[in-house]
Design a protein around this motif. Structure first.
Motif, PDB file in Angstrom:
ATOM      1  N   GLN A   1       0.832  -1.205   0.000  1.00 37.38           N
ATOM      2  CA  GLN A   1       0.000   0.000   0.000  1.00 37.38           C
ATOM      3  C   GLN A   1       0.867   1.255   0.000  1.00 37.38           C
ATOM      4  OE1 GLN A   1      -2.488  -1.965   3.318  1.00 37.38           O
ATOM      5  NE2 GLN A   1      -3.904  -0.486   2.389  1.00 37.38           N
TER       6      GLN A   1
ATOM      7  N   SER B   1      -4.744   8.671  -9.654  1.00 40.90           N
ATOM      8  CA  SER B   1      -4.800   9.242  -8.297  1.00 40.90           C
ATOM      9  C   SER B   1      -5.894   8.561  -7.478  1.00 40.90           C
ATOM     10  CB  SER B   1      -5.034  10.754  -8.361  1.00 40.90           C
ATOM     11  OG  SER B   1      -6.244  11.041  -9.044  1.00 40.90           O
ATOM     12  N   ASP B   2      -7.034   8.246  -8.098  1.00 43.12           N
ATOM     13  CA  ASP B   2      -8.108   7.540  -7.388  1.00 43.12           C
ATOM     14  C   ASP B   2      -7.688   6.106  -7.064  1.00 43.12           C
ATOM     15  OD1 ASP B   2      -9.690   9.798  -7.491  1.00 43.12           O
ATOM     16  OD2 ASP B   2     -10.824   9.126  -9.248  1.00 43.12           O
TER      17      ASP B   2
ATOM     18  N   LYS C   1      -5.327   6.290  -4.090  1.00 42.47           N
ATOM     19  CA  LYS C   1      -6.081   6.568  -2.856  1.00 42.47           C
ATOM     20  C   LYS C   1      -6.820   5.321  -2.380  1.00 42.47           C
ATOM     21  CE  LYS C   1      -6.836  11.423  -3.930  1.00 42.47           C
ATOM     22  NZ  LYS C   1      -7.804  12.402  -4.458  1.00 42.47           N
ATOM     23  N   SER C   2      -7.395   4.570  -3.315  1.00 44.43           N
ATOM     24  CA  SER C   2      -8.148   3.374  -2.929  1.00 44.43           C
ATOM     25  C   SER C   2      -7.233   2.308  -2.332  1.00 44.43           C
ATOM     26  CB  SER C   2      -8.926   2.806  -4.124  1.00 44.43           C
ATOM     27  OG  SER C   2      -8.059   2.216  -5.074  1.00 44.43           O
TER      28      SER C   2
ATOM     29  N   VAL D   1      -4.295   2.844  -0.727  1.00 41.65           N
ATOM     30  CA  VAL D   1      -3.828   3.330   0.577  1.00 41.65           C
ATOM     31  C   VAL D   1      -4.943   3.238   1.618  1.00 41.65           C
ATOM     32  CG1 VAL D   1      -2.998   5.392   1.791  1.00 41.65           C
ATOM     33  CG2 VAL D   1      -2.052   4.796  -0.439  1.00 41.65           C
ATOM     34  N   ALA D   2      -6.206   3.354   1.178  1.00 41.03           N
ATOM     35  CA  ALA D   2      -7.342   3.364   2.100  1.00 41.03           C
ATOM     36  C   ALA D   2      -7.771   1.970   2.573  1.00 41.03           C
ATOM     37  CB  ALA D   2      -8.536   4.053   1.441  1.00 41.03           C
ATOM     38  N   ILE D   3      -7.203   0.920   2.003  1.00 39.32           N
ATOM     39  CA  ILE D   3      -7.570  -0.432   2.439  1.00 39.32           C
ATOM     40  C   ILE D   3      -7.126  -0.609   3.892  1.00 39.32           C
ATOM     41  CG2 ILE D   3      -7.175  -2.901   2.086  1.00 39.32           C
ATOM     42  CD1 ILE D   3      -6.682  -2.229  -0.904  1.00 39.32           C
ATOM     43  N   PRO D   4      -8.054  -1.052   4.743  1.00 36.87           N
ATOM     44  CA  PRO D   4      -7.691  -1.218   6.164  1.00 36.87           C
ATOM     45  C   PRO D   4      -6.541  -2.216   6.340  1.00 36.87           C
ATOM     46  CG  PRO D   4     -10.065  -1.453   5.837  1.00 36.87           C
ATOM     47  CD  PRO D   4      -9.441  -1.404   4.480  1.00 36.87           C
ATOM     48  N   GLU D   5      -5.700  -1.966   7.335  1.00 36.11           N
ATOM     49  CA  GLU D   5      -4.567  -2.850   7.614  1.00 36.11           C
ATOM     50  C   GLU D   5      -5.005  -4.257   7.967  1.00 36.11           C
ATOM     51  OE1 GLU D   5      -1.546  -1.424  10.279  1.00 36.11           O
ATOM     52  OE2 GLU D   5      -1.619   0.599   9.423  1.00 36.11           O
TER      53      GLU D   5
ATOM     54  N   SER E   1       1.970   4.112  -2.096  1.00 38.51           N
ATOM     55  CA  SER E   1       1.640   4.878  -3.298  1.00 38.51           C
ATOM     56  C   SER E   1       2.884   5.495  -3.942  1.00 38.51           C
ATOM     57  CB  SER E   1       0.614   5.962  -2.987  1.00 38.51           C
ATOM     58  OG  SER E   1       1.122   6.885  -2.037  1.00 38.51           O
TER      59      SER E   1
END
Length: 152
Positions: free
Chosen positions: A40, A74-75, A78-79, A81-85, A42
């Motif tokens: 994750q 960019s989307d 973001k998606s 990086v936003a995945i929960p750990e 970016s």
């Protein structure tokens, strides 16, 4: 005249070696992309992408017809990086088929995607890359398919 066969052999061997090196460089770029993807990260992913990268997937509409969906890089970043750990995901590349013509390369990579340790879907990635004089191989286009069945 006796040296001609040896010279030809050396030239052909060198040409094959150079092609193998370029194929490995293309593969390394794709592997770096997925390394960043799985972490994750970016920043690492961005290093593999050209500034004008096009990212698409082939999905199905309500009627089951194929639809091409485009996502801004960019989307996409973001998606990821936003995945929960707590969510574990892995895209396993099953094989590589790489073709190169000068500064252009194509890589066909069948894959299996696992979510939280279980099969989620499979498909094929199609990467188009261009060799930049300073940055090396950069992904300029990626499109994938996704399905639940018919996986090898």
């Amino acid at each position: 005249m006796k040296k001609l066969p040896s010279l030809l052999f050396c030239l052909l061997t060198f040409g094959g070696y150079a092609q193998e090196n370029e194929e490995m460089a293309v593969k390394n770029t794709i592997e770096a992309f997925f390394k960043g993807f799985h972490r994750q990260d970016s920043v690492q992913i961005k290093k593999t992408l050209a500034g004008n990268v096009v990212m698409q997937t082939i999905a199905k509409d309500e009627m089951g017809n194929p639809v091409v969906k485009t996502q801004a890089s960019s989307d996409f970043l973001k998606s990821i990086v936003a995945i929960p750990e707590t969510t574990k995901f892995e895209e396993v590349i099953n094989s590589y088929s790489i073709q190169i013509d000068g500064p252009m390369a194509h890589a066909w990579t069948p894959y299996t995607f696992n979510l939280d340790g279980s099969f989620h879907h499979c498909g094929v990635n199609s990467f188009q890359l261009v060799k930049d004089a300073d940055k090396g191989w950069q992904i300029v286009y990626v499109i994938d398919t996704r399905r639940k069945g018919g996986c090898k």
